[in-house]
Design an enzyme around this catalytic site. Structure first.
Site, mmCIF file in Angstrom:
data_model
loop_
_atom_site.group_PDB
_atom_site.id
_atom_site.type_symbol
_atom_site.label_atom_id
_atom_site.label_comp_id
_atom_site.label_asym_id
_atom_site.label_seq_id
_atom_site.Cartn_x
_atom_site.Cartn_y
_atom_site.Cartn_z
ATOM 1 N N HIS A 24 -9.802 1.402 4.295
ATOM 2 C CA HIS A 24 -8.571 1.573 5.081
ATOM 3 C C HIS A 24 -8.837 2.562 6.215
ATOM 4 C CE1 HIS A 24 -4.519 2.710 6.213
ATOM 5 N NE2 HIS A 24 -4.123 1.574 5.661
ATOM 6 N N GLU B 154 -6.089 -4.916 10.462
ATOM 7 C CA GLU B 154 -5.071 -3.898 10.715
ATOM 8 C C GLU B 154 -5.394 -3.150 12.006
ATOM 9 O OE1 GLU B 154 -2.795 -2.608 7.022
ATOM 10 O OE2 GLU B 154 -4.595 -1.406 7.040
ATOM 11 N N SER C 152 2.778 -2.283 10.369
ATOM 12 C CA SER C 152 4.217 -2.324 10.670
ATOM 13 C C SER C 152 4.867 -3.666 10.365
ATOM 14 C CB SER C 152 4.467 -1.904 12.119
ATOM 15 O OG SER C 152 4.087 -0.546 12.284
ATOM 16 N N GLY D 148 2.602 -1.085 4.467
ATOM 17 C CA GLY D 148 2.649 0.339 4.123
ATOM 18 C C GLY D 148 4.088 0.810 4.035
ATOM 19 N N GLY D 149 4.599 1.341 5.148
ATOM 20 C CA GLY D 149 5.933 1.953 5.176
ATOM 21 C C GLY D 149 7.031 1.104 4.556
ATOM 22 N N GLY E 100 1.960 2.327 10.868
ATOM 23 C CA GLY E 100 2.954 3.391 10.719
ATOM 24 C C GLY E 100 3.830 3.627 11.935
ATOM 25 N N ASN F 182 0.860 -1.189 0.000
ATOM 26 C CA ASN F 182 0.000 0.000 0.000
ATOM 27 C C ASN F 182 0.893 1.235 0.000
ATOM 28 O OD1 ASN F 182 -1.859 2.005 0.429
ATOM 29 N ND2 ASN F 182 -2.464 1.336 2.482
ATOM 30 N N TRP F 183 1.047 1.830 -1.175
ATOM 31 C CA TRP F 183 1.969 2.968 -1.304
ATOM 32 C C TRP F 183 1.330 4.278 -0.843
ATOM 33 C CZ3 TRP F 183 4.286 1.728 -6.863
ATOM 34 C CH2 TRP F 183 5.094 0.587 -6.754
ATOM 35 N N LYS F 184 0.069 4.215 -0.488
ATOM 36 C CA LYS F 184 -0.658 5.409 -0.008
ATOM 37 C C LYS F 184 -0.403 6.584 -0.962
ATOM 38 C CE LYS F 184 -0.453 3.419 4.557
ATOM 39 N NZ LYS F 184 -0.440 3.547 5.992
ATOM 40 N N GLU G 1 -7.252 4.956 7.352
ATOM 41 C CA GLU G 1 -6.992 6.373 7.050
ATOM 42 C C GLU G 1 -8.174 6.997 6.319
ATOM 43 O OE1 GLU G 1 -3.258 5.622 5.166
ATOM 44 O OE2 GLU G 1 -2.360 5.201 7.122
#
Ligand code: PGA
Length: 260
Positions: free
Chosen positions: A103, A175, A222, A243-244, A181, A9-11, A105
């Site tokens: 998601h 999640e 994470s 993600g990160g 994150g 997930n490159w957001k 966010e």
């Protein structure tokens, strides 16, 4: 052998050249090691989810590599006067196979509701895309000991009136919002408990046969190259939403390579 989904997930983190470069590096590594495509021995499905505006560019780079394309959202109508929205059928035209829905966010910053998630899941399935439905509790909900209830409610609503036909598939991503994150994943035992809750809850909606054939559950929050196998060794966990650690080749490719 269980199929493992590794979803990046490159957001809204990468510009066009970074997205394309990363896609190329992931592909290069794929063909060099031959270690991750649907037909290889790991039975690993790698899904890259760039921003909408970079989907076509990434699609061109990953063509015929075995790596799949995902979007980070889709609207709940397929056509019409909805300025700024993107429909599942438009995504399909861009060779998208997966769509992340709900998601945390989007729930937090864009007021996405469980009803929105349900509508998006329906239309995504109708377009033969695989919805990746994100569920999970916040820190407050965890402290209030409401995590299980929150997850059950999110799943019940997301799957309301959903039937899965033969060619349809869906993924649930557990999640825990409070670790996203942070660089610190949950204890895999805690994830296992939540995923057991999800699995039991799925049985309210579908037969065991349908669940086995059409639904996979992944963990997100994470995940990195060091902890990926702690999660994957849990039977019920069939992959990860990252993600990160999916934003650069030097972090993402080691995750792929480390998968046992
Ligand atoms: P993270 O993000 O891996 O950076 O925790 C996961 C996600 O938001 O899906």
């Amino acid at each position: 052998m269980k199929k493992i989904y590794l979803i990046a997930n490159w957001k809204m983190q990468l510009n066009k050249s970074d997205s394309v470069r990363l896609a190329v590096e992931v592909c290069k590594s794929a063909s060099a090691t031959n270690s991750f495509c649907a037909t290889a021995d790991k039975n690993l499905e790698v899904v890259l989810c760039p921003s909408y505006v970079h989907l076509s560019n990434v699609a061109r780079k990953i063509k015929n590599s075995g790596i799949k394309l995902g979007a980070q959202n889709a609207f709940y109508h397929d056509k019409g006067s909805y300025t700024g929205e993107v429909s599942p059928s438009q995504l399909k035209e861009l060779e998208v196979d997966y769509v992340i829905i709900g998601h945390s966010e989007r729930r937090e910053y864009l007021n996405e509701t469980d009803e929105d998630v349900n509508r998006k899941v329906k239309i995504t399935l109708e377009n033969n895309l695989v919805p990746i439905i994100c569920v999970g509790e916040t820190m407050q909900e965890k402290q209030d000991e409401k995590a299980d209830i929150v997850i059950i409610k999110q799943i019940n609503k997301a799957l309301q009136d959903i039937e899965l036909k033969d060619n349809q598939k869906l993924i649930i991503a557990y999640e825990p919002v409070w670790v996203i994150g942070t660089g610190k994943a949950v204890d895999p035992k805690e994830a296992e408990h939540a995923i057991e809750v999800i699995k039991y809850n799925l049985m309210e909606h579908f037969s065991e046969e349908i669940i086995d054939k059409h639904i996979s559950i992944v963990y997100g929050g994470s995940v990195n190259a060091d902890n990926i196998n702690d999660f994957l060794k849990i039977d019920l966990i069939e992959g990860a939403l990252v993600g990160g650690a999916s934003l650069s080749a030097d972090k993402f490719i080691p995750i792929i390579k480390n998968i046992k």
